[in-house]
Design an enzyme around this catalytic site. Structure first.
Site, PDB file in Angstrom:
ATOM      1  N   ASP A 265       0.759  -1.308  -0.179  1.00  0.00           N
ATOM      2  CA  ASP A 265       0.023   0.151   0.102  1.00  0.00           C
ATOM      3  C   ASP A 265       0.912   1.262   0.174  1.00  0.00           C
ATOM      4  O   ASP A 265       2.023   1.205   0.232  1.00  0.00           O
ATOM      5  CB  ASP A 265      -0.766   0.062   1.290  1.00  0.00           C
ATOM      6  CG  ASP A 265      -1.879   1.251   1.376  1.00  0.00           C
ATOM      7  OD1 ASP A 265      -2.574   1.656   0.367  1.00  0.00           O
ATOM      8  OD2 ASP A 265      -1.580   1.978   2.497  1.00  0.00           O
TER       9      ASP A 265
ATOM     10  N   ASP B 250      -0.056   5.174   0.780  1.00  0.00           N
ATOM     11  CA  ASP B 250      -0.401   5.944   1.957  1.00  0.00           C
ATOM     12  C   ASP B 250      -0.508   5.279   3.286  1.00  0.00           C
ATOM     13  O   ASP B 250      -1.097   4.597   3.547  1.00  0.00           O
ATOM     14  CB  ASP B 250      -1.656   6.685   1.686  1.00  0.00           C
ATOM     15  CG  ASP B 250      -1.760   7.678   0.570  1.00  0.00           C
ATOM     16  OD1 ASP B 250      -1.298   8.896   0.431  1.00  0.00           O
ATOM     17  OD2 ASP B 250      -2.024   7.128  -0.588  1.00  0.00           O
TER      18      ASP B 250
ATOM     19  N   ASP C   6      -1.382  -1.270   6.118  1.00  0.00           N
ATOM     20  CA  ASP C   6      -1.619  -0.397   7.394  1.00  0.00           C
ATOM     21  C   ASP C   6      -2.844  -0.303   7.900  1.00  0.00           C
ATOM     22  O   ASP C   6      -3.154   0.301   8.739  1.00  0.00           O
ATOM     23  CB  ASP C   6      -1.075   0.853   7.334  1.00  0.00           C
ATOM     24  CG  ASP C   6      -1.927   1.794   6.377  1.00  0.00           C
ATOM     25  OD1 ASP C   6      -2.120   1.475   5.263  1.00  0.00           O
ATOM     26  OD2 ASP C   6      -2.254   2.690   6.811  1.00  0.00           O
TER      27      ASP C   6
END
Length: 223
Positions: free
Chosen positions: A13, A15, A173
């Site tokens: 991922d 961001d 995240d």
């Protein structure tokens, strides 16, 4: 089951996993909301809204401030206008991200970024961080593929890298990343420092929680 020695590729991922981008996102949203005469959303709240794409972020920010969603299209347009000017000006790689990417690259593992962020912004960030050339695949939110938490984007990256999903590790995240990995059939690890949409990292239903990308890389390549 110990999977660390069986990975053939790694998907990240963007961001909240590879890069800390929330400052630019908050600034662009604040400028858009000033124009719309809507109260500013605090940075910590903006952080919890990141991960589902631009439209979802703006829509939930409007809802958070008690503003009407009738002007959502206009608000999205204003945000994207300001974000285009701000993206890749202050965003930085998280500690350990560059070292981890280099370890994996040097081992010959194909790497990919899968993000719900539009491609134009994604490319600018990767170039700004100097990691664009490390990526064998980049799948972005406006590529016409069903976005995370569906598994389609991860499967597209797997196809581009020539790696089966079961042997392709997803590192993210948030629950959005975990759900996408599960849907695609990929194992999934999470970092604890990202934008978890208000969910405690230890509650994410991932296979492993790793402190940094560098730690993840060392685990992946260890003998």
């Amino acid at each position: 089951m110990n999977l660390t020695n069986s990975f053939q590729a790694v998907i990240f991922d963007l961001d909240g996993t590879l890069m800390d981008t929330v400052g630019e996102i908050h600034a662009a949203l604040a400028l858009a909301f000033v124009e719309l005469r809507i109260a500013e959303v605090p940075p910590t709240v903006v952080e919890s809204l990141v991960g589902r794409g631009v439209r979802s972020l703006v829509e939930r920010a409007l809802e958070r401030q008690g503003a009407s969603r009738d002007g959502l299209d206009d608000a999205v347009h204003r945000f994207e206008h300001h974000y285009a000017a701000l993206v890749a000006t202050k965003a930085v790689l998280f500690p350990g991200a560059l070292d981890g990417l280099r370890i994996l690259r040097d081992e010959g593992l194909p790497l990919a970024v899968v993000t719900n962020k539009p491609r134009q912004f994604t490319v600018k960030l990767l170039e700004h961080a100097g990691i664009d050339s490390m990526m064998a695949s980049v799948v972005a939110g406006d590529d016409g593929i069903t976005r995370k938490p569906a598994g389609d984007m991860l499967l597209a990256a797997c196809r581009q890298m020539g790696s089966p999903a079961a042997a392709t590790l997803m590192i993210g995240d948030s629950a959005n990343d975990v759900l996408a990995a599960r849907a695609a059939g990929c194992p999934v690890w999470c970092v604890p420092y990202g934008y978890t949409e208000g969910q405690r990292p230890e509650t994410l239903a991932c296979d492993r929680l790793v402190a940094t990308i560098a730690e993840a890389a060392r685990l992946i390549v260890r003998d």
